[in-house]
Design a protein around this motif. Structure first.
Motif, short mmCIF file in Angstrom:
data_model
loop_
_atom_site.label_atom_id
_atom_site.label_comp_id
_atom_site.label_asym_id
_atom_site.label_seq_id
_atom_site.Cartn_x
_atom_site.Cartn_y
_atom_site.Cartn_z
N LEU A 198 0.99 -1.33 -0.07
CA LEU A 198 0.03 -0.04 -0.16
C LEU A 198 1.52 1.41 0.03
O LEU A 198 0.17 2.03 -0.23
CB LEU A 198 -1.30 0.27 1.36
N LYS A 199 2.05 0.95 1.10
CA LYS A 199 3.26 2.29 1.00
C LYS A 199 3.70 2.88 -0.60
O LYS A 199 3.87 3.60 -0.92
CB LYS A 199 4.35 2.45 2.16
N SER A 200 3.92 1.80 -1.19
CA SER A 200 4.34 1.87 -2.60
C SER A 200 3.60 2.37 -3.41
O SER A 200 3.51 3.32 -3.71
CB SER A 200 4.99 0.21 -2.81
N GLU A 201 2.50 1.94 -3.28
CA GLU A 201 1.31 2.63 -4.42
C GLU A 201 0.49 3.81 -3.69
O GLU A 201 0.44 4.68 -4.94
CB GLU A 201 -0.01 2.03 -4.74
N PHE A 204 -5.09 -1.14 -0.29
CA PHE A 204 -5.95 -0.79 0.64
C PHE A 204 -7.14 -2.34 1.49
O PHE A 204 -7.16 -2.20 2.57
CB PHE A 204 -6.94 0.73 0.61
N GLY A 205 -8.28 -2.18 0.11
CA GLY A 205 -9.00 -3.66 0.56
C GLY A 205 -8.13 -4.36 0.98
O GLY A 205 -8.22 -5.09 1.17
N SER A 244 -6.55 -8.67 5.22
CA SER A 244 -5.58 -9.33 5.67
C SER A 244 -6.16 -8.58 7.56
O SER A 244 -5.29 -9.68 8.02
CB SER A 244 -4.17 -9.06 5.21
N MET A 245 -5.88 -8.17 7.73
CA MET A 245 -6.45 -7.30 9.11
C MET A 245 -7.42 -8.29 9.77
O MET A 245 -7.83 -8.68 11.52
CB MET A 245 -7.01 -5.66 9.43
N ILE A 246 -8.59 -7.80 8.70
CA ILE A 246 -9.71 -9.47 9.51
C ILE A 246 -9.54 -10.29 9.25
O ILE A 246 -10.12 -11.47 10.78
CB ILE A 246 -11.31 -8.86 8.38
N ASN A 247 -8.15 -10.96 8.30
CA ASN A 247 -8.01 -12.19 8.21
C ASN A 247 -7.28 -12.20 10.22
O ASN A 247 -7.50 -13.96 11.07
CB ASN A 247 -7.36 -12.48 7.30
N TYR A 248 -6.58 -11.77 10.14
CA TYR A 248 -5.73 -11.32 11.41
C TYR A 248 -6.92 -11.53 12.86
O TYR A 248 -6.61 -12.47 13.97
CB TYR A 248 -4.99 -10.96 11.05
N ALA A 249 -7.50 -10.95 12.21
CA ALA A 249 -8.73 -10.49 14.60
C ALA A 249 -9.54 -12.35 13.93
O ALA A 249 -9.56 -12.71 15.23
CB ALA A 249 -9.57 -9.79 13.12
#
Length: 257
Positions: free
Chosen positions: A176-179, A192-193, A198-203
């Motif tokens: 994301l930072k790269s884009e 961003f999506g 990935s955050m939802i998966n980590y949750a």
């Protein structure tokens, strides 16, 4: 009188009231499944709010509203001889029995994960072409992502350790930072999506419901911001006329309450 008998009598009373309303009330007589749909969704969200607020009295009321809608749909369908409330009850009982062979059959499972794997495998045997067919298209994006990940994990498509998932989160953040540096808006949205997914998966690996977590944060923010507004009003000031430093004083106060 046994508890079971009291439960049956209470449910029978609801069915009788529903029959009477459908026959006599102008509003109830006009309703269709389509006209009730948005109201049902609203009732389920209100139930969700009550659960997060831990207001059991409100949970009881909202459960009643949801139950009414189930009976309402069944009543409408019975008028066209498609199905009735008995068919609805028998259908869910049959499904539960079929999908719990470790209770009603000779299948053995060790834990909750074993139950979930069996559940998804049985659904595929019932004719579903994909384990993702059961994810409603109209679900909010965050809830949908959570259900997608939960379902594919049920057939073994999953990470082994939480650390691996967090590494994926960091990888997606880096992309994301790269884009962002490149300034390509479409790519930024895509990455961003990926970060959110990935955050939802980590949750899930942390045994946190992301929808509940975010809603708790929403409620917390609203409470603190409204405290800030009330303090500004006490000073006869508008928020837009206050500096960030002034507002931060009251924000910190709100956090400490």
């Amino acid at each position: 009188m046994s508890d079971k008998q009291k439960h049956l009598e209470a449910f029978e009373r609801l069915l009788i009231v529903m029959d009477e309303l459908r026959e006599q009330c102008p509003w109830d007589k006009k309703q269709t499944m389509e006209s009730l749909r948005h109201l049902t969704i609203e009732e389920v969200y209100e139930l969700g709010d009550a659960i997060l607020d831990k207001d059991l009295e409100d949970v009881k009321r909202e459960l009643g509203d949801v139950l009414l809608h189930i009976v309402f749909y069944s009543k409408i369908a019975s008028e066209t001889n498609d199905f009735d409330i008995a068919d609805v009850c028998h259908a869910i009982c049959d499904k539960l029995i079929e999908r719990h062979p470790h209770i009603y059959g000779d299948v053995e499972v060790k834990d909750e994960e074993g139950v979930k794997r069996n559940w998804e495998q049985i659904k595929l045997k019932e004719g579903k072409k994909s384990v993702l067919e059961g994810v409603p298209r109209s679900l909010p994006a965050m809830v949908k992502a959570n259900r997608i990940q939960d379902k594919v994990a049920g057939v073994g498509f999953d990470w082994e350790k939480p650390e691996q998932v967090f590494e994926k989160v960091e990888e997606e953040l880096s992309e994301l930072k790269s884009e962002i540096k490149k300034g390509n808006q479409e790519a930024i949205e895509s990455e961003f999506g990926d970060v959110l997914f990935s955050m939802i998966n980590y949750a899930r690996f942390l045994k946190v419901n992301p929808e509940n977590a975010l809603e708790r944060t929403n409620k917390k923010f609203i409470k603190r911001f409204q405290y800030l507004e009330s303090k500004a009003k006490d000073l006869n000031k508008s928020l837009k006329d206050m500096t960030l430093a002034e507002m931060d004083v009251f924000w910190e106060e709100a956090k400490s309450i």
